[in-house]
Design a protein around this motif. Sequence first.
Motif, PDB file in Angstrom:
ATOM      1  N   THR A   1      96.253-115.291 -28.711  1.00 14.42           N
ATOM      2  CA  THR A   1      96.250-116.007 -27.321  1.00 14.42           C
ATOM      3  C   THR A   1      97.230-115.158 -26.456  1.00 14.42           C
ATOM      4  O   THR A   1      96.691-114.769 -25.219  1.00 14.42           O
TER       5      THR A   1
ATOM      6  N   ARG B   1      96.406-113.105 -22.988  1.00 16.60           N
ATOM      7  CA  ARG B   1      96.963-113.502 -21.634  1.00 16.60           C
ATOM      8  C   ARG B   1      97.570-112.176 -21.392  1.00 16.60           C
ATOM      9  O   ARG B   1      97.826-111.905 -20.033  1.00 16.60           O
TER      10      ARG B   1
ATOM     11  N   ASP C   1      95.098-109.951 -19.807  1.00 11.55           N
ATOM     12  CA  ASP C   1      94.229-110.498 -18.907  1.00 11.55           C
ATOM     13  C   ASP C   1      92.641-110.586 -19.386  1.00 11.55           C
ATOM     14  O   ASP C   1      91.724-110.325 -18.791  1.00 11.55           O
TER      15      ASP C   1
END
Lengths: 150, 150
Positions: free
Chosen positions: A61, A65, A68
């Motif tokens: 995760t 992030r 993106d």
Amino acid sequence: MNTPYCFPIDGRDSLGALVGQVRTEIVRRLEAELAAQGVGLRFTQFLVLKRLAVSGSMSATELARAIDLDGGAMTRLLDQLETKGYLRRQPHEQDRRALRIELTEAGEALWKHMHESNVATLECAQRDLNQEERDRLHDYLERVLNALRN
Amino acid sequence: MNTPYCFPIDGRDSLGALVGQVRTEIVRRLEAELAAQGVGLRFTQFLVLKRLAVSGSMSATELARAIDLDGGAMTRLLDQLETKGYLRRQPHEQDRRALRIELTEAGEALWKHMHESNVATLECAQRDLNQEERDRLHDYLERVLNALRN
DNA sequence: GCAATATAGTTGTCAAGGCAAATAACCCAA
DNA sequence: TTGGGTTATTTGCCTTGACAACTATATTGC
């Protein structure tokens, strides 16, 4: 005098179109550089390996992030890169839901190899900008990004 | 003293990642603005209508090149926008292979409506840049684009 | 402690767009 | 004018990535 359809046209591309084109060309150029070095990786795969090489191991995760990317897409991207032998899914020490994605030796070695392509591409892109202009471009883009994200 | 794995890390995102994120956010913001106005269009569809409104009728290939889109994708995009009634495929006067894509009245009207969303999005993005900085940002991006395209 | 809620990862589904092949029409040189 | 090469559009195929649903685990409020 009546002037119908008089929009304030500036002839220039709007920012959205312009950054889109710049991105497309950077991706194209980097993938070509990689291919010339015999590395068959897509831009997004490159970004994952780069992030891991630069920032070290992290969860899927966090990785998603950082570049993106959607979480679902990340799962499949990790599948590909794990199959190619460039990274490993390790259990996360504190969180049994999560993973700790780490580069393999082959992944580390590949990044050292790809690093040149990365530098060459960025240098090509910013060829006509001096150092002050490069810094300003970076600054402006980050301010735009912050403004858009509120 | 031995310093293994010492890459010249600059902490900053590279240009490719940065422009990618800026583009993603601009697209997201513009589509949200359009949706808030009751316009259910994707960014690329918006670009097609904008280009036609700004530059007037042109062939499908010219349109595709103008917004940097694949020709095959353009065919399907034109199908969608023609079905929605925003444009027409007319025969090209000089070239029987080609089309002359023109906006319908509905398409013209829609652009007038969408123009506000466009301005609002760009203003939001460049909120923290003064006029001189906006001009420079545009200039730098175009120079980068030219450098990449040789 | 326990229920409610949030988060990590995976998977299915879908739309967007790139690439290649096919067809039609254009253009140039011999 | 005719043959070869080029260009415009369309279509099929495929990959990428977004979104939503699902399971397992973590966290928070009571």
